[in-house]
Design a protein around this motif. Sequence first.
Motif, PDB file in Angstrom:
ATOM      1  N   THR A  36      74.396 -12.482 130.818  1.00 15.83           N
ATOM      2  CA  THR A  36      73.080 -11.861 130.766  1.00 15.83           C
ATOM      3  C   THR A  36      73.179 -10.602 129.917  1.00 15.83           C
ATOM      4  O   THR A  36      74.076  -9.772 130.118  1.00 15.83           O
ATOM      5  CB  THR A  36      72.581 -11.511 132.184  1.00 15.83           C
ATOM      6  N   LEU A  37      72.270 -10.496 128.944  1.00 16.53           N
ATOM      7  CA  LEU A  37      72.261  -9.383 127.998  1.00 16.53           C
ATOM      8  C   LEU A  37      70.852  -8.830 127.855  1.00 16.53           C
ATOM      9  O   LEU A  37      69.875  -9.492 128.198  1.00 16.53           O
ATOM     10  CB  LEU A  37      72.751  -9.861 126.619  1.00 16.53           C
ATOM     11  N   GLN A  38      70.754  -7.640 127.288  1.00 20.69           N
ATOM     12  CA  GLN A  38      69.449  -7.063 126.989  1.00 20.69           C
ATOM     13  C   GLN A  38      68.777  -7.886 125.881  1.00 20.69           C
ATOM     14  O   GLN A  38      69.447  -8.436 124.999  1.00 20.69           O
ATOM     15  CB  GLN A  38      69.604  -5.624 126.521  1.00 20.69           C
ATOM     16  N   ASN A  39      67.470  -7.933 125.920  1.00 26.11           N
ATOM     17  CA  ASN A  39      66.707  -8.676 124.912  1.00 26.11           C
ATOM     18  C   ASN A  39      67.027  -8.202 123.504  1.00 26.11           C
ATOM     19  O   ASN A  39      67.169  -9.011 122.582  1.00 26.11           O
ATOM     20  CB  ASN A  39      65.203  -8.559 125.211  1.00 26.11           C
ATOM     21  N   ASP A  40      67.165  -6.885 123.306  1.00 25.12           N
ATOM     22  CA  ASP A  40      67.498  -6.358 121.974  1.00 25.12           C
ATOM     23  C   ASP A  40      68.861  -6.843 121.498  1.00 25.12           C
ATOM     24  O   ASP A  40      69.052  -7.125 120.315  1.00 25.12           O
ATOM     25  CB  ASP A  40      67.476  -4.823 121.973  1.00 25.12           C
ATOM     26  N   THR A  41      69.810  -6.967 122.414  1.00 28.85           N
ATOM     27  CA  THR A  41      71.135  -7.461 122.050  1.00 28.85           C
ATOM     28  C   THR A  41      71.049  -8.906 121.576  1.00 28.85           C
ATOM     29  O   THR A  41      71.674  -9.275 120.569  1.00 28.85           O
ATOM     30  CB  THR A  41      72.104  -7.344 123.243  1.00 28.85           C
ATOM     31  N   ILE A  42      70.278  -9.711 122.277  1.00 31.99           N
ATOM     32  CA  ILE A  42      70.085 -11.115 121.879  1.00 31.99           C
ATOM     33  C   ILE A  42      69.508 -11.166 120.460  1.00 31.99           C
ATOM     34  O   ILE A  42      69.950 -11.959 119.622  1.00 31.99           O
ATOM     35  CB  ILE A  42      69.150 -11.849 122.868  1.00 31.99           C
ATOM     36  N   LYS A  43      68.551 -10.296 120.185  1.00 33.31           N
ATOM     37  CA  LYS A  43      67.954 -10.270 118.839  1.00 33.31           C
ATOM     38  C   LYS A  43      68.983  -9.893 117.776  1.00 33.31           C
ATOM     39  O   LYS A  43      69.006 -10.480 116.693  1.00 33.31           O
ATOM     40  CB  LYS A  43      66.767  -9.304 118.807  1.00 33.31           C
ATOM     41  N   PHE A  44      69.849  -8.913 118.083  1.00 31.58           N
ATOM     42  CA  PHE A  44      70.910  -8.539 117.138  1.00 31.58           C
ATOM     43  C   PHE A  44      71.827  -9.734 116.853  1.00 31.58           C
ATOM     44  O   PHE A  44      72.218  -9.971 115.716  1.00 31.58           O
ATOM     45  CB  PHE A  44      71.763  -7.380 117.680  1.00 31.58           C
ATOM     46  N   LYS A 134      75.831  -0.820 126.289  1.00 29.39           N
ATOM     47  CA  LYS A 134      76.084   0.382 127.090  1.00 29.39           C
ATOM     48  C   LYS A 134      74.825   1.231 127.205  1.00 29.39           C
ATOM     49  O   LYS A 134      74.053   1.355 126.260  1.00 29.39           O
ATOM     50  CB  LYS A 134      77.161   1.254 126.439  1.00 29.39           C
ATOM     51  N   ASP A 135      74.678   1.861 128.379  1.00 31.46           N
ATOM     52  CA  ASP A 135      73.589   2.827 128.534  1.00 31.46           C
ATOM     53  C   ASP A 135      74.083   4.214 128.106  1.00 31.46           C
ATOM     54  O   ASP A 135      75.206   4.355 127.618  1.00 31.46           O
ATOM     55  CB  ASP A 135      73.033   2.819 129.962  1.00 31.46           C
ATOM     56  N   GLU A 136      73.263   5.240 128.317  1.00 39.42           N
ATOM     57  CA  GLU A 136      73.617   6.584 127.873  1.00 39.42           C
ATOM     58  C   GLU A 136      74.818   7.166 128.626  1.00 39.42           C
ATOM     59  O   GLU A 136      75.406   8.163 128.207  1.00 39.42           O
ATOM     60  CB  GLU A 136      72.408   7.533 127.985  1.00 39.42           C
ATOM     61  N   HIS A 137      75.208   6.534 129.730  1.00 39.01           N
ATOM     62  CA  HIS A 137      76.361   6.994 130.510  1.00 39.01           C
ATOM     63  C   HIS A 137      77.595   6.120 130.250  1.00 39.01           C
ATOM     64  O   HIS A 137      78.610   6.266 130.944  1.00 39.01           O
ATOM     65  CB  HIS A 137      76.034   6.991 131.999  1.00 39.01           C
ATOM     66  N   GLY A 138      77.500   5.199 129.292  1.00 38.91           N
ATOM     67  CA  GLY A 138      78.625   4.323 128.976  1.00 38.91           C
ATOM     68  C   GLY A 138      78.810   3.164 129.939  1.00 38.91           C
ATOM     69  O   GLY A 138      79.856   2.530 129.954  1.00 38.91           O
ATOM     70  N   GLN A 139      77.783   2.904 130.741  1.00 37.64           N
ATOM     71  CA  GLN A 139      77.846   1.830 131.739  1.00 37.64           C
ATOM     72  C   GLN A 139      77.088   0.586 131.247  1.00 37.64           C
ATOM     73  O   GLN A 139      76.363   0.648 130.257  1.00 37.64           O
ATOM     74  CB  GLN A 139      77.260   2.316 133.065  1.00 37.64           C
ATOM     75  N   TYR A 140      77.249  -0.511 131.960  1.00 41.28           N
ATOM     76  CA  TYR A 140      76.612  -1.788 131.608  1.00 41.28           C
ATOM     77  C   TYR A 140      75.696  -2.246 132.745  1.00 41.28           C
ATOM     78  O   TYR A 140      75.998  -3.204 133.456  1.00 41.28           O
ATOM     79  CB  TYR A 140      77.680  -2.866 131.355  1.00 41.28           C
ATOM     80  N   PRO A 141      74.552  -1.592 132.919  1.00 38.45           N
ATOM     81  CA  PRO A 141      73.699  -1.889 134.078  1.00 38.45           C
ATOM     82  C   PRO A 141      73.044  -3.271 134.054  1.00 38.45           C
ATOM     83  O   PRO A 141      72.684  -3.797 135.107  1.00 38.45           O
ATOM     84  CB  PRO A 141      72.641  -0.785 134.029  1.00 38.45           C
ATOM     85  N   SER A 142      72.895  -3.881 132.886  1.00 36.64           N
ATOM     86  CA  SER A 142      72.207  -5.178 132.851  1.00 36.64           C
ATOM     87  C   SER A 142      73.075  -6.306 132.307  1.00 36.64           C
ATOM     88  O   SER A 142      72.604  -7.424 132.154  1.00 36.64           O
ATOM     89  CB  SER A 142      70.924  -5.059 132.020  1.00 36.64           C
ATOM     90  N   THR A 143      74.336  -6.026 132.043  1.00 36.62           N
ATOM     91  CA  THR A 143      75.234  -7.034 131.479  1.00 36.62           C
ATOM     92  C   THR A 143      76.025  -7.675 132.609  1.00 36.62           C
ATOM     93  O   THR A 143      76.597  -6.977 133.441  1.00 36.62           O
ATOM     94  CB  THR A 143      76.219  -6.389 130.490  1.00 36.62           C
ATOM     95  N   SER A 144      76.050  -9.008 132.634  1.00 37.12           N
ATOM     96  CA  SER A 144      76.858  -9.692 133.647  1.00 37.12           C
ATOM     97  C   SER A 144      77.221 -11.096 133.184  1.00 37.12           C
ATOM     98  O   SER A 144      76.499 -11.718 132.405  1.00 37.12           O
ATOM     99  CB  SER A 144      76.120  -9.764 134.986  1.00 37.12           C
ATOM    100  N   ILE A 145      78.353 -11.552 133.661  1.00 36.76           N
ATOM    101  CA  ILE A 145      78.788 -12.933 133.458  1.00 36.76           C
ATOM    102  C   ILE A 145      78.675 -13.619 134.811  1.00 36.76           C
ATOM    103  O   ILE A 145      79.111 -13.072 135.828  1.00 36.76           O
ATOM    104  CB  ILE A 145      80.235 -12.980 132.925  1.00 36.76           C
ATOM    105  N   SER A 146      78.090 -14.813 134.823  1.00 37.35           N
ATOM    106  CA  SER A 146      77.863 -15.491 136.099  1.00 37.35           C
ATOM    107  C   SER A 146      77.804 -17.006 135.929  1.00 37.35           C
ATOM    108  O   SER A 146      77.821 -17.524 134.814  1.00 37.35           O
ATOM    109  CB  SER A 146      76.545 -14.997 136.720  1.00 37.35           C
TER     110      SER A 146
END
Length: 159
Positions: A36-44, A134-146
């Motif tokens: 699962t990725l951010q929509n903008d990442t998918i577009k990139f 990554k978010d502004e804190h260097g974390q991955y709040p919406s990225t996951s493998i499942s």
Amino acid sequence: MEDKKLTHLTTSGVHMVEVGDKPEVRRTAIARGRITLQNDTIKFIEKGEVKKGNVLTTAQIAAIQAVKNTPQMIPLCHTIPISGVEVEFKVTDNHIEALVSVSSTGKTGVEMEAITGVSVGLLTIWDMVKSVEKDEHGQYPSTSISDIEVIKKEKIELD
């Protein structure tokens, strides 16, 4: 329910199961999983704008390498002759599904190779897009493998 036992355990610890007396069989396994990725990442990814390169082609190569190297990563897996590997990706607005099919003619199955291929393919996608995930804190709040699973296992007796 039939009695099941753990085949790799012995009274002295563990062992690699003997498969030498088993007949050679044509075997195929198909596994899938998703990232699962951010929509903008998918577009990139779709536009080929990820600075590390072509994400899906790189992930295909990584998945194939992982299939071929499964016995080096999973301690009790047998080394088997891989006769074919197919890696496909289905891209949606918020995730990418990986599908890996592995074939072999041998004495033991290829499901571990298929799920290893899926896992490493998805990890490669994550590695290639982590700078935009990554978010502004260097974390991955919406990225996951499942949802990594074997969806088909097939054995065909040889004539």
